[in-house]
Design an enzyme around this catalytic site. Sequence first.
Site, PDB file in Angstrom:
ATOM      1  N   HIS A   1      20.844 110.680  52.607  1.00 11.15           N
ATOM      2  CA  HIS A   1      22.107 111.214  52.328  1.00 11.15           C
ATOM      3  C   HIS A   1      22.864 110.862  51.110  1.00 11.15           C
ATOM      4  O   HIS A   1      23.749 111.407  50.663  1.00 11.15           O
ATOM      5  CB  HIS A   1      23.319 110.847  53.466  1.00 11.15           C
ATOM      6  CG  HIS A   1      22.870 111.264  54.889  1.00 11.15           C
ATOM      7  ND1 HIS A   1      22.806 112.463  55.275  1.00 11.15           N
ATOM      8  CD2 HIS A   1      22.783 110.528  56.004  1.00 11.15           C
ATOM      9  CE1 HIS A   1      22.462 112.419  56.511  1.00 11.15           C
ATOM     10  NE2 HIS A   1      22.583 111.249  56.846  1.00 11.15           N
TER      11      HIS A   1
ATOM     12  N   ASP B   1      14.502 112.803  61.002  1.00  8.99           N
ATOM     13  CA  ASP B   1      15.703 112.070  61.526  1.00  8.99           C
ATOM     14  C   ASP B   1      16.444 113.105  62.034  1.00  8.99           C
ATOM     15  O   ASP B   1      16.675 114.412  61.709  1.00  8.99           O
ATOM     16  CB  ASP B   1      16.391 111.526  60.194  1.00  8.99           C
ATOM     17  CG  ASP B   1      17.632 110.713  60.258  1.00  8.99           C
ATOM     18  OD1 ASP B   1      17.440 109.621  59.963  1.00  8.99           O
ATOM     19  OD2 ASP B   1      18.691 111.252  60.833  1.00  8.99           O
TER      20      ASP B   1
ATOM     21  N   HIS C   1      19.628 113.784  61.568  1.00  8.28           N
ATOM     22  CA  HIS C   1      20.773 114.281  60.737  1.00  8.28           C
ATOM     23  C   HIS C   1      20.003 114.788  59.696  1.00  8.28           C
ATOM     24  O   HIS C   1      18.759 114.819  59.515  1.00  8.28           O
ATOM     25  CB  HIS C   1      21.342 113.047  60.234  1.00  8.28           C
ATOM     26  CG  HIS C   1      22.212 112.375  60.939  1.00  8.28           C
ATOM     27  ND1 HIS C   1      21.754 111.064  61.478  1.00  8.28           N
ATOM     28  CD2 HIS C   1      23.286 112.341  61.613  1.00  8.28           C
ATOM     29  CE1 HIS C   1      22.529 110.575  62.482  1.00  8.28           C
ATOM     30  NE2 HIS C   1      23.547 111.292  62.504  1.00  8.28           N
TER      31      HIS C   1
ATOM     32  N   ASP D   1      16.516 108.217  65.079  1.00  3.09           N
ATOM     33  CA  ASP D   1      17.800 108.550  65.870  1.00  3.09           C
ATOM     34  C   ASP D   1      17.600 109.721  66.710  1.00  3.09           C
ATOM     35  O   ASP D   1      18.452 110.387  67.384  1.00  3.09           O
ATOM     36  CB  ASP D   1      18.951 108.685  65.289  1.00  3.09           C
ATOM     37  CG  ASP D   1      18.860 109.286  63.652  1.00  3.09           C
ATOM     38  OD1 ASP D   1      17.799 109.987  63.376  1.00  3.09           O
ATOM     39  OD2 ASP D   1      19.544 108.960  62.790  1.00  3.09           O
TER      40      ASP D   1
HETATM   41  O1  VJV Z   1      30.502 111.151  60.954  1.00  5.44           O
HETATM   42  C1  VJV Z   1      30.714 110.518  60.029  1.00  5.44           C
HETATM   43  C2  VJV Z   1      31.984 110.371  59.258  1.00  5.44           C
HETATM   44  C3  VJV Z   1      33.152 110.051  59.809  1.00  5.44           C
HETATM   45  C4  VJV Z   1      34.158 109.135  58.900  1.00  5.44           C
HETATM   46  C5  VJV Z   1      33.862 107.528  59.285  1.00  5.44           C
HETATM   47  N1  VJV Z   1      34.135 107.277  60.744  1.00  5.44           N
HETATM   48  C6  VJV Z   1      33.939 105.849  60.897  1.00  5.44           C
HETATM   49  C7  VJV Z   1      32.959 107.987  61.469  1.00  5.44           C
HETATM   50  C8  VJV Z   1      33.203 109.584  61.124  1.00  5.44           C
HETATM   51  C9  VJV Z   1      32.911 111.507  59.309  1.00  5.44           C
HETATM   52  N2  VJV Z   1      29.655 109.613  59.588  1.00  5.44           N
HETATM   53  C10 VJV Z   1      28.361 109.693  60.352  1.00  5.44           C
HETATM   54  C11 VJV Z   1      27.544 109.164  59.470  1.00  5.44           C
HETATM   55  C12 VJV Z   1      25.997 109.242  59.996  1.00  5.44           C
HETATM   56  C13 VJV Z   1      24.812 108.499  59.136  1.00  5.44           C
HETATM   57  C14 VJV Z   1      23.530 108.798  59.614  1.00  5.44           C
HETATM   58  C15 VJV Z   1      22.854 108.200  58.531  1.00  5.44           C
HETATM   59  C16 VJV Z   1      21.286 108.519  58.918  1.00  5.44           C
HETATM   60  O2  VJV Z   1      20.492 108.111  59.915  1.00  5.44           O
HETATM   61  O3  VJV Z   1      21.047 109.864  58.780  1.00  5.44           O
HETATM   62  C17 VJV Z   1      20.261 107.920  57.656  1.00  5.44           C
HETATM   63  C18 VJV Z   1      20.111 106.451  57.595  1.00  5.44           C
HETATM   64  C19 VJV Z   1      28.620 108.512  61.474  1.00  5.44           C
HETATM   65  N3  VJV Z   1      28.344 109.108  62.634  1.00  5.44           N
HETATM   66  C20 VJV Z   1      28.635 107.727  63.592  1.00  5.44           C
HETATM   67  C21 VJV Z   1      29.498 106.875  62.896  1.00  5.44           C
HETATM   68  N4  VJV Z   1      29.284 107.605  61.467  1.00  5.44           N
HETATM   69  C22 VJV Z   1      29.790 105.692  62.921  1.00  5.44           C
HETATM   70  C23 VJV Z   1      29.951 104.833  61.759  1.00  5.44           C
HETATM   71  C24 VJV Z   1      30.468 103.363  62.176  1.00  5.44           C
HETATM   72  C25 VJV Z   1      30.952 103.018  63.503  1.00  5.44           C
HETATM   73  C26 VJV Z   1      30.664 104.003  64.508  1.00  5.44           C
HETATM   74  C27 VJV Z   1      29.988 105.049  64.326  1.00  5.44           C
HETATM   75  C28 VJV Z   1      30.873 102.530  61.141  1.00  5.44           C
HETATM   76  C29 VJV Z   1      31.358 101.177  61.496  1.00  5.44           C
HETATM   77  C30 VJV Z   1      31.637 101.103  62.996  1.00  5.44           C
HETATM   78  N5  VJV Z   1      31.256 101.909  63.721  1.00  5.44           N
HETATM   79  C31 VJV Z   1      31.975  99.540  63.246  1.00  5.44           C
HETATM   80 ZN    ZN Z   2      19.986 109.883  61.078  1.00  2.52          ZN
HETATM   81 CA    CA Z   3      16.288 115.679  59.903  1.00  2.00          CA
END
Ligand code: VJV
Ligand code: ZN
Ligand code: CA
Length: 370
Positions: free
Chosen positions: A133, A168, A170, A257
């Site tokens: 990303h 992945d 995502h 994932d």
């Molecule tokens: O959905 C989002 C963004 C938000 C804003 C921030 N909040 C915390 C969550 C919603 C809109 N982000 C996703 C990012 C997913 C990244 C995936 C990366 C990869 O696998 O593709 C490659 C390495 C998201 N989904 C879930 C979470 N963030 C999430 C973040 C946290 C959490 C729980 C869920 C961050 C900190 C903590 N808990 C303590």
């Molecule tokens: Zn992912």
């Molecule tokens: Ca993918």
Amino acid sequence: MSTKAAYIYHHTMADVILGPGHPMQPARLAITHELLSASGILDQLLCVEPQPATKAQLQALHDKDYVDFLFRAASPIADKDQKCVYLCMEALFMFPDLYKYYALCAGGTLTAARLLIRGEAKIAINWGGGLHHGKKDWAHGFCFVNDIVLGIIELLKFYDRVLYIDIDVHHGDGVEAAFNNTDRVFTISFHQFGNEFFPRTGRLEDCGEEEGQGFAVNVPLKPGIADEAYRNMFTPIMERVMAVFNPNAVVLQCGTDSIANDRLGSLNLSAKGHAECVAFICNFKLPTMILGGGGYTVQNVARLWFLKTAVATGLDGQLTEKLPANKYYNFFGTGKLNVPSDATVKDQNTAEELELIRSKILARYDSGTG
Ligand code: VJV
Ligand code: ZN
Ligand code: CA
């Protein structure tokens, strides 16, 4: 003479904590490493410790100001307003050693690229990479750099055409965006899509622009897809892409994932089903880079990356259904290697929907076009 597969690992990465309760846990790297070591497979790989990417190397993609910002970011003097500009929602997740950690992710993938280019390995694995990303001047979805784009830029110095495959859960948005207008990199992402699932991009219709038109493919999926239905998408589409694009090298992002019971993803593949995709791609015998990515149920990530390391290097004949005795044994819950699909989860994709997606993609590459 057969060359050993390269396995890139830096032990300090696994000690990093992105934040309390953060789903991305670098400790999964050490647990995977322990399984490789305990099974004896590690001894049959060319183990390489990466150097951190230099600022100049990061600037092959990232803006200088952004790289300088990351370098200072983990220190208390980092400017709050600047954090907002560069990090958006990621501002919450600044952590000590952030720069060191991401420079090693990128350094590992650059090392993998150079091993392939020099012919020192035909397969190069960096489970610490796969940050699909990352954008040139902002962090997105736990990815503060984009090691994949940096690695592909390196490969392009030597190879005419590079194929990027992303399994992945995502969408691989950062990699697709970086190469959206070129015909030298073909990107394909299989991902969960719909209901605002992160990062909300990766529609079936998005297939590259200008010179790059037809050189991007997106396979949007609904929750619950399991092995057979996934294979029926992956195999024919990848066969066609390989035939039409005829790549000189392959980069495979292996976020785990997409398997059953992930903390963030809702697909329902088994570990064996996901590993089959790796076997299928490695069978083309092209110089292949294998990268990590997502994967949020830590024990299962380690199971799958262990299994995939063996599959990609042709050492899977040495595996049994059981995990080897290892120092995290109790943490694994069961001693089984496979992560089965969850039989109680319903596949929300209908056979008709999947067939339509598959046929629309394949039709773009019917002979004479594409
Ligand atoms: O959905 C989002 C963004 C938000 C804003 C921030 N909040 C915390 C969550 C919603 C809109 N982000 C996703 C990012 C997913 C990244 C995936 C990366 C990869 O696998 O593709 C490659 C390495 C998201 N989904 C879930 C979470 N963030 C999430 C973040 C946290 C959490 C729980 C869920 C961050 C900190 C903590 N808990 C303590
Ligand atoms: Zn992912
Ligand atoms: Ca993918």
